[in-house]
Write a protein that holds these residues in place. Structure first.
Motif, short mmCIF file in Angstrom:
data_model
loop_
_atom_site.label_atom_id
_atom_site.label_comp_id
_atom_site.label_asym_id
_atom_site.label_seq_id
_atom_site.Cartn_x
_atom_site.Cartn_y
_atom_site.Cartn_z
N ALA A 179 41.39 -19.48 16.47
CA ALA A 179 42.02 -20.79 16.26
C ALA A 179 43.54 -20.68 16.21
O ALA A 179 44.26 -21.39 16.93
CB ALA A 179 41.49 -21.41 14.97
N ALA A 180 44.05 -19.79 15.35
CA ALA A 180 45.49 -19.62 15.26
C ALA A 180 46.05 -19.00 16.54
O ALA A 180 47.13 -19.36 17.00
CB ALA A 180 45.84 -18.76 14.05
N GLY A 181 45.26 -18.08 17.13
CA GLY A 181 45.71 -17.44 18.37
C GLY A 181 45.85 -18.41 19.52
O GLY A 181 46.75 -18.26 20.36
N MET A 182 44.96 -19.41 19.58
CA MET A 182 45.02 -20.38 20.67
C MET A 182 46.31 -21.19 20.61
O MET A 182 46.89 -21.51 21.66
CB MET A 182 43.81 -21.30 20.63
N MET A 183 46.77 -21.50 19.43
CA MET A 183 48.04 -22.20 19.30
C MET A 183 49.16 -21.33 19.87
O MET A 183 50.03 -21.81 20.61
CB MET A 183 48.33 -22.54 17.84
N GLY A 184 49.13 -20.05 19.55
CA GLY A 184 50.15 -19.13 20.06
C GLY A 184 50.13 -19.02 21.57
O GLY A 184 51.19 -18.96 22.21
N SER A 215 41.88 -14.38 24.60
CA SER A 215 42.30 -15.74 24.95
C SER A 215 43.50 -15.71 25.89
O SER A 215 43.58 -16.49 26.84
CB SER A 215 42.64 -16.54 23.69
N LEU A 216 44.43 -14.82 25.63
CA LEU A 216 45.62 -14.73 26.49
C LEU A 216 45.24 -14.31 27.90
O LEU A 216 45.73 -14.87 28.88
CB LEU A 216 46.62 -13.74 25.88
N SER A 217 44.34 -13.33 28.02
CA SER A 217 43.98 -12.82 29.34
C SER A 217 43.04 -13.73 30.11
O SER A 217 43.09 -13.80 31.34
CB SER A 217 43.33 -11.43 29.20
N ASN A 218 42.15 -14.43 29.39
CA ASN A 218 41.11 -15.21 30.07
C ASN A 218 41.35 -16.72 30.09
O ASN A 218 40.92 -17.39 31.03
CB ASN A 218 39.76 -14.94 29.41
N LEU A 219 42.04 -17.25 29.08
CA LEU A 219 42.22 -18.69 29.01
C LEU A 219 43.62 -19.15 29.40
O LEU A 219 43.77 -20.26 29.92
CB LEU A 219 41.88 -19.20 27.60
N ALA A 220 44.63 -18.31 29.19
CA ALA A 220 45.98 -18.68 29.63
C ALA A 220 46.02 -18.92 31.14
O ALA A 220 46.64 -19.90 31.60
CB ALA A 220 47.00 -17.63 29.21
N PRO A 221 45.39 -18.08 31.99
CA PRO A 221 45.39 -18.36 33.43
C PRO A 221 44.75 -19.71 33.76
O PRO A 221 45.19 -20.41 34.69
CB PRO A 221 44.57 -17.21 34.02
N ARG A 222 43.74 -20.12 33.00
CA ARG A 222 43.12 -21.42 33.23
C ARG A 222 44.11 -22.54 32.87
O ARG A 222 44.19 -23.56 33.57
CB ARG A 222 41.84 -21.57 32.41
N MET A 223 44.85 -22.37 31.78
CA MET A 223 45.87 -23.35 31.41
C MET A 223 46.88 -23.52 32.54
O MET A 223 47.22 -24.63 32.94
CB MET A 223 46.60 -22.91 30.15
N LYS A 276 36.09 -31.07 26.96
CA LYS A 276 36.88 -30.10 27.73
C LYS A 276 36.77 -28.73 27.08
O LYS A 276 36.25 -28.58 25.99
CB LYS A 276 38.34 -30.55 27.80
N GLY A 277 37.25 -27.72 27.79
CA GLY A 277 37.25 -26.38 27.25
C GLY A 277 38.32 -26.20 26.19
O GLY A 277 39.30 -26.95 26.16
N THR A 278 38.16 -25.21 25.33
CA THR A 278 39.11 -25.02 24.24
C THR A 278 40.53 -24.78 24.73
O THR A 278 41.49 -25.08 24.02
CB THR A 278 38.68 -23.84 23.35
N GLN A 279 40.68 -24.25 25.95
CA GLN A 279 42.02 -24.02 26.50
C GLN A 279 42.77 -25.32 26.77
O GLN A 279 43.99 -25.33 26.96
CB GLN A 279 41.94 -23.19 27.79
N ALA A 280 42.04 -26.45 26.74
CA ALA A 280 42.67 -27.75 27.00
C ALA A 280 43.58 -28.19 25.86
O ALA A 280 44.28 -29.21 25.98
CB ALA A 280 41.61 -28.81 27.27
#
Length: 293
Positions: A179-184, A215-223, A276-280
């Motif tokens: 949760a906190a990491g996703m904000m970062g 999250s950085l490696s897998n969800l940041a590219p989706r963002m 939507k996905g959490t990366q949204a």
């Protein structure tokens, strides 16, 4: 090979069930909407008309449903799993749910001679497809080896954390960290863009350093690509954070980062982001920037 009953064919559940079939297990399936299981039935799974029928005809029953209320209904209801499973069978709830509910299921199952485990997972749609999930289990150590081959068909990092509820408590630790990491992650990508950098090039540097995370490696590219399809739904993540906050407060553990993340996701949910996905969450940050400008 033992017969496995599987309930739940969502974003992750369908891939998990597919991997059980791929590993050679006989598979019974039940979902509220039969169409969601069509691919699995084509691959050789056997359809059951209810959770009760599935429970009666399976040696190991696995569930991955939406909310604790769904878990309670499918396990503790009159037509549920525990009222119909055979003595000596195994039940494994892989939903992210309440530790207290996991303990209640364990106690009722134990009285009926049924072995119960809570085993929530992490790894999203990618981990589910690749049979590479992290599986956090709670339950008796004595019988864990019986279900281990089935878990190994779906995951690579499988750890028995302790007794009933321990798997759910471990998943809460996982969700608190995310949760906190996703904000970062959102803030780092937006900062890179605002600074005139290529965010994909920035990722090449920071994901290999101390900032690195799944999250950085897998969800940041989706963002960056504008891909906000769900690997894990916003609405389910909000549910998880709510459970984690309630559990933390019971134990008097301060979680200000978690509470802030939930507040942001709640606002995004109210703006229509539930499915939507959490990366949204990145889109909510963009909305905040637009208002500031």
């Amino acid at each position: 090979m033992k017969t496995i009953g599987f309930i739940g064919a969502g974003v992750m559940g369908k891939s998990m069930a597919h991997n059980l079939l791929k590993a050679g297990f006989a598979l019974n399936v039940y979902t509220r909407t039969k169409e969601k299981a069509a691919d699995l039935l084509e691959e050789g799974a056997h359809w059951k008309e209810s959770a009760a029928e599935l429970a009666k005809e399976s040696d190991i029953i696995m569930t991955i449903v939406g909310y604790p209320s769904d878990v309670e209904e499918v396990y503790l209801g009159e037509g549920g799993i525990l009222a119909n499973a055979k003595a000596g069978s195994f039940v494994i709830d892989m939903t992210t749910s309440s530790p207290k509910l996991a303990e209640a299921i364990f106690e009722k199952a134990n009285k009926a001679g049924i072995h119960a485990y809570d085993a929530p997972v992490s790894g999203g749609d990618i981990g589910a497809r690749n049979a590479a999930l992290t599986i956090m289990a709670g339950g008796d150590e004595a019988n864990f080896d019986y279900i281990l081959p089935a878990l190994q068909a779906m995951g690579k990092n499988i750890v028995l954390q302790g007794g009933a509820g321990a798997g759910q408590h471990t998943k809460m630790c996982n969700q608190i960290a995310i949760a906190a990491g996703m904000m970062g992650v959102c803030e780092a990508i937006l900062y890179a863009e605002k600074a005139g950098l290529d965010p994909k090039t920035v990722l090449k540097s920071i994901e290999a350093g101390a900032a690195g995370s799944w999250s950085l490696s897998n969800l940041a590219p989706r963002m960056i690509d504008g891909n906000f399809e769900p690997g894990f739904y916003v609405k389910h993540f909000i549910k998880d954070m709510k459970i984690a906050i309630e559990s933390a407060e019971t134990m008097q553990v301060p979680v200000p980062g978690l509470k802030l993340a939930k507040e942001l996701y709640d606002r995004f949910s109210q703006a229509g982001g539930d499915d939507k996905g959490t990366q949204a969450l990145y889109q909510y940050y963009e909305m905040m920037m637009s208002k500031a400008e």
